[in-house]
Design a protein around this motif. Structure first.
Motif, PDB file in Angstrom:
ATOM      1  N   GLN A 156     -31.561  -9.593-101.735  1.00 58.19           N
ATOM      2  CA  GLN A 156     -32.836  -8.885-101.660  1.00 58.19           C
ATOM      3  C   GLN A 156     -32.601  -7.367-101.745  1.00 58.19           C
ATOM      4  O   GLN A 156     -33.346  -6.648-102.410  1.00 58.19           O
ATOM      5  N   ARG A 157     -31.544  -6.895-101.102  1.00 56.48           N
ATOM      6  CA  ARG A 157     -31.211  -5.469-101.146  1.00 56.48           C
ATOM      7  C   ARG A 157     -30.813  -5.044-102.560  1.00 56.48           C
ATOM      8  O   ARG A 157     -31.204  -3.989-103.039  1.00 56.48           O
ATOM      9  N   ILE A 158     -30.032  -5.880-103.241  1.00 56.70           N
ATOM     10  CA  ILE A 158     -29.646  -5.581-104.621  1.00 56.70           C
ATOM     11  C   ILE A 158     -30.897  -5.488-105.495  1.00 56.70           C
ATOM     12  O   ILE A 158     -31.026  -4.578-106.321  1.00 56.70           O
ATOM     13  N   TYR A 159     -31.819  -6.403-105.303  1.00 54.56           N
ATOM     14  CA  TYR A 159     -33.063  -6.387-106.076  1.00 54.56           C
ATOM     15  C   TYR A 159     -33.838  -5.094-105.814  1.00 54.56           C
ATOM     16  O   TYR A 159     -34.357  -4.465-106.735  1.00 54.56           O
ATOM     17  N   LYS A 160     -33.877  -4.671-104.557  1.00 56.95           N
ATOM     18  CA  LYS A 160     -34.580  -3.442-104.197  1.00 56.95           C
ATOM     19  C   LYS A 160     -33.918  -2.217-104.839  1.00 56.95           C
ATOM     20  O   LYS A 160     -34.608  -1.299-105.279  1.00 56.95           O
ATOM     21  N   VAL A 161     -32.601  -2.208-104.913  1.00 56.79           N
ATOM     22  CA  VAL A 161     -31.892  -1.107-105.563  1.00 56.79           C
ATOM     23  C   VAL A 161     -32.331  -1.009-107.021  1.00 56.79           C
ATOM     24  O   VAL A 161     -32.597   0.080-107.531  1.00 56.79           O
ATOM     25  N   ARG A 162     -32.449  -2.157-107.696  1.00 60.30           N
ATOM     26  CA  ARG A 162     -32.884  -2.148-109.094  1.00 60.30           C
ATOM     27  C   ARG A 162     -34.322  -1.661-109.208  1.00 60.30           C
ATOM     28  O   ARG A 162     -34.645  -0.844-110.068  1.00 60.30           O
ATOM     29  N   GLU A 163     -35.196  -2.132-108.336  1.00 58.07           N
ATOM     30  CA  GLU A 163     -36.591  -1.682-108.359  1.00 58.07           C
ATOM     31  C   GLU A 163     -36.686  -0.172-108.136  1.00 58.07           C
ATOM     32  O   GLU A 163     -37.423   0.516-108.839  1.00 58.07           O
TER      33      GLU A 163
ATOM     34  N   ALA B  94     -37.402   5.410-110.049  1.00 59.38           N
ATOM     35  CA  ALA B  94     -36.825   6.758-110.160  1.00 59.38           C
ATOM     36  C   ALA B  94     -36.691   7.172-111.625  1.00 59.38           C
ATOM     37  O   ALA B  94     -36.933   8.335-111.970  1.00 59.38           O
ATOM     38  N   LEU B  95     -36.345   6.227-112.477  1.00 56.26           N
ATOM     39  CA  LEU B  95     -36.222   6.531-113.902  1.00 56.26           C
ATOM     40  C   LEU B  95     -37.578   6.903-114.494  1.00 56.26           C
ATOM     41  O   LEU B  95     -37.688   7.868-115.257  1.00 56.26           O
ATOM     42  N   LYS B  96     -38.620   6.172-114.114  1.00 54.54           N
ATOM     43  CA  LYS B  96     -39.974   6.492-114.587  1.00 54.54           C
ATOM     44  C   LYS B  96     -40.409   7.867-114.082  1.00 54.54           C
ATOM     45  O   LYS B  96     -40.988   8.660-114.833  1.00 54.54           O
ATOM     46  N   ASP B  97     -40.129   8.152-112.809  1.00 54.26           N
ATOM     47  CA  ASP B  97     -40.463   9.470-112.247  1.00 54.26           C
ATOM     48  C   ASP B  97     -39.702  10.578-112.966  1.00 54.26           C
ATOM     49  O   ASP B  97     -40.254  11.644-113.253  1.00 54.26           O
ATOM     50  N   PHE B  98     -38.434  10.334-113.261  1.00 51.50           N
ATOM     51  CA  PHE B  98     -37.593  11.298-113.969  1.00 51.50           C
ATOM     52  C   PHE B  98     -38.188  11.602-115.346  1.00 51.50           C
ATOM     53  O   PHE B  98     -38.317  12.768-115.730  1.00 51.50           O
ATOM     54  N   ARG B  99     -38.545  10.551-116.064  1.00 52.44           N
ATOM     55  CA  ARG B  99     -39.138  10.748-117.394  1.00 52.44           C
ATOM     56  C   ARG B  99     -40.464  11.504-117.312  1.00 52.44           C
ATOM     57  O   ARG B  99     -40.761  12.341-118.159  1.00 52.44           O
ATOM     58  N   LYS B 100     -41.256  11.197-116.291  1.00 54.05           N
ATOM     59  CA  LYS B 100     -42.542  11.875-116.116  1.00 54.05           C
ATOM     60  C   LYS B 100     -42.321  13.371-115.862  1.00 54.05           C
ATOM     61  O   LYS B 100     -43.019  14.214-116.420  1.00 54.05           O
ATOM     62  N   LYS B 101     -41.324  13.708-115.014  1.00 43.54           N
ATOM     63  CA  LYS B 101     -41.032  15.117-114.725  1.00 43.54           C
ATOM     64  C   LYS B 101     -40.551  15.841-115.979  1.00 43.54           C
ATOM     65  O   LYS B 101     -40.950  16.976-116.233  1.00 43.54           O
ATOM     66  N   ILE B 102     -39.700  15.188-116.763  1.00 46.33           N
ATOM     67  CA  ILE B 102     -39.210  15.792-118.001  1.00 46.33           C
ATOM     68  C   ILE B 102     -40.368  16.054-118.950  1.00 46.33           C
ATOM     69  O   ILE B 102     -40.484  17.140-119.531  1.00 46.33           O
ATOM     70  N   LYS B 103     -41.244  15.060-119.098  1.00 44.37           N
ATOM     71  CA  LYS B 103     -42.395  15.223-119.993  1.00 44.37           C
ATOM     72  C   LYS B 103     -43.299  16.359-119.510  1.00 44.37           C
ATOM     73  O   LYS B 103     -43.790  17.159-120.304  1.00 44.37           O
ATOM     74  N   GLN B 104     -43.512  16.445-118.201  1.00 45.02           N
ATOM     75  CA  GLN B 104     -44.336  17.517-117.635  1.00 45.02           C
ATOM     76  C   GLN B 104     -43.704  18.884-117.903  1.00 45.02           C
ATOM     77  O   GLN B 104     -44.394  19.833-118.305  1.00 45.02           O
TER      78      GLN B 104
ATOM     79  N   GLY C 266     -30.967  11.537-109.349  1.00 40.06           N
ATOM     80  CA  GLY C 266     -31.278  10.918-108.071  1.00 40.06           C
ATOM     81  C   GLY C 266     -30.284   9.841-107.679  1.00 40.06           C
ATOM     82  O   GLY C 266     -29.577   9.278-108.514  1.00 40.06           O
ATOM     83  N   ASN C 267     -30.263   9.554-106.411  1.00 38.53           N
ATOM     84  CA  ASN C 267     -29.299   8.624-105.828  1.00 38.53           C
ATOM     85  C   ASN C 267     -29.520   7.183-106.282  1.00 38.53           C
ATOM     86  O   ASN C 267     -28.569   6.436-106.490  1.00 38.53           O
ATOM     87  N   SER C 268     -30.778   6.761-106.449  1.00 38.10           N
ATOM     88  CA  SER C 268     -31.029   5.354-106.790  1.00 38.10           C
ATOM     89  C   SER C 268     -30.486   5.003-108.170  1.00 38.10           C
ATOM     90  O   SER C 268     -30.018   3.889-108.389  1.00 38.10           O
ATOM     91  N   LEU C 269     -30.498   5.967-109.110  1.00 37.43           N
ATOM     92  CA  LEU C 269     -29.932   5.681-110.429  1.00 37.43           C
ATOM     93  C   LEU C 269     -28.411   5.589-110.360  1.00 37.43           C
ATOM     94  O   LEU C 269     -27.800   4.773-111.048  1.00 37.43           O
ATOM     95  N   LEU C 270     -27.803   6.395-109.511  1.00 36.62           N
ATOM     96  CA  LEU C 270     -26.359   6.295-109.334  1.00 36.62           C
ATOM     97  C   LEU C 270     -25.995   4.969-108.661  1.00 36.62           C
ATOM     98  O   LEU C 270     -24.998   4.344-109.012  1.00 36.62           O
ATOM     99  N   GLN C 271     -26.818   4.523-107.721  1.00 40.02           N
ATOM    100  CA  GLN C 271     -26.567   3.242-107.047  1.00 40.02           C
ATOM    101  C   GLN C 271     -26.639   2.070-108.021  1.00 40.02           C
ATOM    102  O   GLN C 271     -25.814   1.162-107.963  1.00 40.02           O
ATOM    103  N   ILE C 272     -27.625   2.077-108.928  1.00 44.22           N
ATOM    104  CA  ILE C 272     -27.753   0.954-109.858  1.00 44.22           C
ATOM    105  C   ILE C 272     -26.561   0.909-110.807  1.00 44.22           C
ATOM    106  O   ILE C 272     -26.083  -0.171-111.159  1.00 44.22           O
ATOM    107  N   LEU C 273     -26.053   2.071-111.204  1.00 43.34           N
ATOM    108  CA  LEU C 273     -24.875   2.076-112.070  1.00 43.34           C
ATOM    109  C   LEU C 273     -23.667   1.482-111.354  1.00 43.34           C
ATOM    110  O   LEU C 273     -22.911   0.691-111.927  1.00 43.34           O
ATOM    111  N   GLU C 274     -23.491   1.833-110.084  1.00 41.07           N
ATOM    112  CA  GLU C 274     -22.390   1.252-109.296  1.00 41.07           C
ATOM    113  C   GLU C 274     -22.594  -0.249-109.108  1.00 41.07           C
ATOM    114  O   GLU C 274     -21.643  -1.027-109.140  1.00 41.07           O
ATOM    115  N   LEU C 275     -23.835  -0.663-108.923  1.00 44.65           N
ATOM    116  CA  LEU C 275     -24.146  -2.071-108.757  1.00 44.65           C
ATOM    117  C   LEU C 275     -23.803  -2.864-110.015  1.00 44.65           C
ATOM    118  O   LEU C 275     -23.207  -3.950-109.940  1.00 44.65           O
ATOM    119  N   ILE C 276     -24.135  -2.330-111.167  1.00 42.38           N
ATOM    120  CA  ILE C 276     -23.821  -3.015-112.425  1.00 42.38           C
ATOM    121  C   ILE C 276     -22.309  -3.093-112.624  1.00 42.38           C
ATOM    122  O   ILE C 276     -21.783  -4.121-113.062  1.00 42.38           O
TER     123      ILE C 276
END
Length: 130
Positions: free
Chosen positions: A27-34, A39-49, A74-84
């Protein structure tokens, strides 16, 4: 420890994660992906803005000083890369037991297919992969 597909370590992980009490881990792994997708969507939104603001300032002939500073990933994107990376190490050497567990957790009340989740994350990273 798991580099190169250490079968003994993979077997221990398979034994531990194949148990019914492993649900919280998955469940925690799933949450890391979510969190990483959000965070990726927020990142893209900030870049577009920032791009919109930049073009508006240039269109208005406002002199822009300084360098463009993109927002941090952000930390969550780094976590997903480590998870993969961890998932890859768990399955190196074609460890079928770990592959099956990452695909379906039979003893848990809910199951997650982490191979599919990894693909969904890759699509979130590069939407044109669809």
């Amino acid at each position: 420890m798991m580099e190169g597909g250490n079968a003994a370590v993979q077997d221990r992980f398979a034994t531990a994660l194949g148990q019914a009490h492993s649900y919280a881990f998955f469940q925690r792994i799933y949450k890391v992906r979510e969190d990483a997708v959000k965070a990726l969507k927020d990142f893209r939104k900030k870049i577009k803005q920032l791009q919109t603001e930049y073009h508006a300032l240039r269109f208005a002939d406002v002199k822009i000083t300084g360098r463009f500073q993109p927002p941090a990933l952000g930390n969550s994107l780094l976590q997903i890369l480590e998870l993969i990376k961890m998932m890859r190490r768990m399955c190196m050497g074609q460890h079928k037991g770990m592959q099956d567990i990452l695909r379906k957790q039979r003893l848990n009340k809910s199951s997650f297919n982490f191979f599919e989740e990894a693909i969904l994350f890759a699509i979130a990273l590069e939407p044109e992969l669809q």
